[in-house]
Design an enzyme around this catalytic site. Structure first.
Site: not given
Ligand code: PCA
Length: 202
Positions: A79, A167, A142
């Site tokens: 990200e 992610h 997140c």
């Molecule tokens: N993914 C979510 C919140 C917790 C996670 O593992 C997100 O992408 O916001």
């Protein structure tokens, strides 16, 4: 030896596991030139950032790598940016469902990752791991955590700490009974995280 804090989330949205936490538990510390601290974080707005920031203050790490599940994505997503917005259709694990809420009234509109995101993607690709830069961490928990941590680390006391968000896709066991949903082997995700840590340490 440098200290690295890596965090993963609890399962959410009806899943039984969260690959982010499974993958950080499965990291082979023998492959790392650092002291590694791992932390499981609740998938809850507000609570998640409090816990991680407390832990940063206690550990005083050099690097903070936040990891979360992004089901449906087809690569390890490094990200670039977190935005000052909570907005969701699905409640968090405490039933909280903010809509169009700024995260901080005094914070910037956005904060950029301070990890070497381009070098990380290059290294992952060199190791045949599907990876890319993502320009949106979403507007769910997140993004909230990434925003709050980067906001806190702007403070002079902490501005030597590098931090960012990764992610990861689903793991195989989450997609067994679903068709056409991308997943990666857990070991591949853990290996990707080892490469991300080593690349940031360089
Ligand atoms: N993914 C979510 C919140 C917790 C996670 O593992 C997100 O992408 O916001």
């Amino acid at each position: 030896m440098k200290k690295v804090l890596i965090t993963g989330f609890e399962p959410f949205g009806g899943e039984v596991i969260n690959p982010s936490y499974e993958a950080i538990k499965n990291i082979n510390r023998g492959n790392l030139d650092c002291e590694l601290f791992i932390l499981e974080v609740p998938t809850e707005f507000y609570v998640c950032s409090r816990i991680v920031i407390e832990s940063i203050k206690k550990i005083n790490p050099d690097i903070v790598i936040l990891v979360g599940q992004a089901g449906g994505r087809k690569e390890i997503s490094v990200e670039r940016v977190a935005i000052n917005l909570d907005d969701t259709n699905i409640p968090d694990n405490r039933g909280i469902k903010p809509i169009d809420n700024p995260i901080s009234l005094f914070g910037e509109s956005a904060y950029f990752s301070t990890l070497p995101i381009k070098r990380i993607v290059d290294e992952l690709k060199k190791n045949y791991i599907p990876a890319g830069i993502s320009n949106s961490a979403g507007t769910y928990v997140c993004n909230h955590l990434m925003y709050c941590v980067l906001h806190e680390l702007k403070d002079k006391e902490f501005d030597h700490i590098q931090a960012g968000f990764i992610h990861v896709p689903y793991v195989l066991e989450q997609t067994k009974n679903k068709q056409n949903i991308f997943s990666l082997d857990l070991n591949v995700i853990s290996n990707a995280l080892e490469i991300i840590i080593q690349t940031t340490l360089l």
